[in-house]
Motif scaffolding. Sequence first.
Motif, PDB file in Angstrom:
ATOM      1  N   VAL A 162     -49.611   4.096-110.247  1.00 18.23           N
ATOM      2  CA  VAL A 162     -48.909   4.239-108.966  1.00 18.23           C
ATOM      3  C   VAL A 162     -48.537   5.697-108.692  1.00 18.23           C
ATOM      4  CG1 VAL A 162     -46.824   3.612-107.680  1.00 18.23           C
ATOM      5  CG2 VAL A 162     -48.023   1.889-109.056  1.00 18.23           C
ATOM      6  N   LEU A 163     -48.004   6.380-109.713  1.00 18.08           N
ATOM      7  CA  LEU A 163     -47.585   7.771-109.525  1.00 18.08           C
ATOM      8  C   LEU A 163     -48.766   8.654-109.161  1.00 18.08           C
ATOM      9  CD1 LEU A 163     -45.416   9.945-109.616  1.00 18.08           C
ATOM     10  CD2 LEU A 163     -45.787  10.137-112.073  1.00 18.08           C
ATOM     11  N   GLU A 164     -49.917   8.450-109.811  1.00 13.47           N
ATOM     12  CA  GLU A 164     -51.102   9.258-109.515  1.00 13.47           C
ATOM     13  C   GLU A 164     -51.560   9.053-108.072  1.00 13.47           C
ATOM     14  OE1 GLU A 164     -55.748   9.830-111.021  1.00 13.47           O
ATOM     15  OE2 GLU A 164     -54.332   8.648-112.220  1.00 13.47           O
ATOM     16  N   LYS A 165     -51.524   7.809-107.591  1.00 20.77           N
ATOM     17  CA  LYS A 165     -51.953   7.531-106.225  1.00 20.77           C
ATOM     18  C   LYS A 165     -50.992   8.135-105.205  1.00 20.77           C
ATOM     19  CE  LYS A 165     -52.326   3.066-106.107  1.00 20.77           C
ATOM     20  NZ  LYS A 165     -52.659   1.720-105.546  1.00 20.77           N
ATOM     21  N   ARG A 166     -49.716   8.174-105.537  1.00 21.40           N
ATOM     22  CA  ARG A 166     -48.709   8.624-104.586  1.00 21.40           C
ATOM     23  C   ARG A 166     -48.392  10.118-104.699  1.00 21.40           C
ATOM     24  NH1 ARG A 166     -44.166   3.775-104.419  1.00 21.40           N
ATOM     25  NH2 ARG A 166     -45.514   2.224-103.425  1.00 21.40           N
ATOM     26  N   TRP A 167     -48.961  10.780-105.677  1.00 21.38           N
ATOM     27  CA  TRP A 167     -48.603  12.161-105.993  1.00 21.38           C
ATOM     28  C   TRP A 167     -48.715  13.084-104.778  1.00 21.38           C
ATOM     29  CZ3 TRP A 167     -45.981  14.703-109.458  1.00 21.38           C
ATOM     30  CH2 TRP A 167     -46.172  16.058-109.623  1.00 21.38           C
ATOM     31  N   LEU A 168     -47.594  13.648-104.356  1.00 23.47           N
ATOM     32  CA  LEU A 168     -47.460  14.652-103.294  1.00 23.47           C
ATOM     33  C   LEU A 168     -47.815  14.158-101.891  1.00 23.47           C
ATOM     34  CD1 LEU A 168     -48.740  17.970-104.945  1.00 23.47           C
ATOM     35  CD2 LEU A 168     -46.415  17.095-104.787  1.00 23.47           C
ATOM     36  N   THR A 169     -48.236  12.900-101.733  1.00 29.10           N
ATOM     37  CA  THR A 169     -48.608  12.411-100.404  1.00 29.10           C
ATOM     38  C   THR A 169     -47.720  11.263 -99.943  1.00 29.10           C
ATOM     39  OG1 THR A 169     -50.221  10.833-101.299  1.00 29.10           O
ATOM     40  CG2 THR A 169     -51.021  13.039-100.786  1.00 29.10           C
ATOM     41  N   PHE A 170     -47.047  10.628-100.857  1.00 30.12           N
ATOM     42  CA  PHE A 170     -46.293   9.418-100.534  1.00 30.12           C
ATOM     43  C   PHE A 170     -44.911   9.743 -99.976  1.00 30.12           C
ATOM     44  CE2 PHE A 170     -43.205   6.233-102.094  1.00 30.12           C
ATOM     45  CZ  PHE A 170     -43.605   5.163-101.317  1.00 30.12           C
ATOM     46  N   ASP A 171     -44.558   9.100 -98.863  1.00 31.37           N
ATOM     47  CA  ASP A 171     -43.232   9.257 -98.263  1.00 31.37           C
ATOM     48  C   ASP A 171     -42.826   7.920 -97.661  1.00 31.37           C
ATOM     49  OD1 ASP A 171     -40.999   9.843 -96.596  1.00 31.37           O
ATOM     50  OD2 ASP A 171     -41.593  11.939 -96.541  1.00 31.37           O
ATOM     51  N   ASP A 172     -41.781   7.306 -98.193  1.00 33.50           N
ATOM     52  CA  ASP A 172     -41.335   6.007 -97.679  1.00 33.50           C
ATOM     53  C   ASP A 172     -40.011   6.128 -96.931  1.00 33.50           C
ATOM     54  OD1 ASP A 172     -39.737   6.512 -99.856  1.00 33.50           O
ATOM     55  OD2 ASP A 172     -39.986   4.569-100.799  1.00 33.50           O
ATOM     56  N   SER A 173     -39.842   7.240 -96.189  1.00 36.34           N
ATOM     57  CA  SER A 173     -38.624   7.439 -95.419  1.00 36.34           C
ATOM     58  C   SER A 173     -38.497   6.431 -94.280  1.00 36.34           C
ATOM     59  CB  SER A 173     -38.568   8.865 -94.860  1.00 36.34           C
ATOM     60  OG  SER A 173     -39.726   9.152 -94.103  1.00 36.34           O
ATOM     61  N   GLU A 174     -39.634   5.960 -93.765  1.00 32.55           N
ATOM     62  CA  GLU A 174     -39.600   4.991 -92.669  1.00 32.55           C
ATOM     63  C   GLU A 174     -39.367   3.573 -93.184  1.00 32.55           C
ATOM     64  OE1 GLU A 174     -39.627   5.857 -89.530  1.00 32.55           O
ATOM     65  OE2 GLU A 174     -39.836   7.982 -90.080  1.00 32.55           O
ATOM     66  N   THR A 175     -40.023   3.215 -94.264  1.00 36.73           N
ATOM     67  CA  THR A 175     -39.892   1.875 -94.839  1.00 36.73           C
ATOM     68  C   THR A 175     -39.685   1.995 -96.342  1.00 36.73           C
ATOM     69  OG1 THR A 175     -41.406   0.998 -93.179  1.00 36.73           O
ATOM     70  CG2 THR A 175     -40.971  -0.383 -95.088  1.00 36.73           C
TER      71      THR A 175
END
Length: 246
Positions: A162-175
């Motif tokens: 999960v961390l590798e997929k989300r690295w530097l691109t993931f933002d869940d500020s909306e949900t």
Amino acid sequence: MNKKYQYVITNPPYGSGTIKANTEAISTNRTEIAFICKVIDLLEIGGKACIITPDGVLENPSYKKLRREILEKCEVYAIVSLPKFAFAPYTKEKTYALFIKKRSNTITKIQDKPVWMYIIDNDGLANSDKRFPTKLRNNRNGWMHDEISGWVSTDGIEMPGVLEKRWLTFDDSETKSNWIDEKGIVQTARKGGNIDIERITSDNYETLLPEYYLRPYSPHYINEEEFANELKKIDDEMRRVLSEIS
């Protein structure tokens, strides 16, 4: 010989030491601070480092000038919050992975890029000092309580963690994100996002703690009636105990 390096990865010791931090921002014998200053000095311009650091470095008001100097000499591009017991039983201190890229040997303009922050809630082990593997998997063989490790699906396909997929691109500020804890219970909270540098510098202490921005603490205030009820419960309990011993 003052050799410079392109990459440095380190997990320095914490606590008081004999080496003074080599920086104009702060004078201290704290080993973790001295290590951070030394790592920055060892990096060549454009060099990158990952430093495991305790929470005090990122939030202690006394280290505000140090955090400012890091932001002026380096680009802090990621800060990852590790589970509280990540290094148990050796230490139960809350730790973070600080990722930096050196921009200058001297004080310069503070970085203008946002800092990506992420909170690892699950690393495949129980979130306690016992640290036993939970081994929870879904119907595709993927980890349910491990955000770090990759896995092989039931189709034989290698999948990233999960961390590798989300690295530097993931933002869940909306949900906000949902995940499964080690007891199999669904949890919901914000896990990652880009924090604008203006938001950091506008904070009184220029805090760099992911939880401060991603999961701010909201205190619960009770009303007068609730307060009176709590006082009555305490009074009743004290009277009961006194009656038993008299």
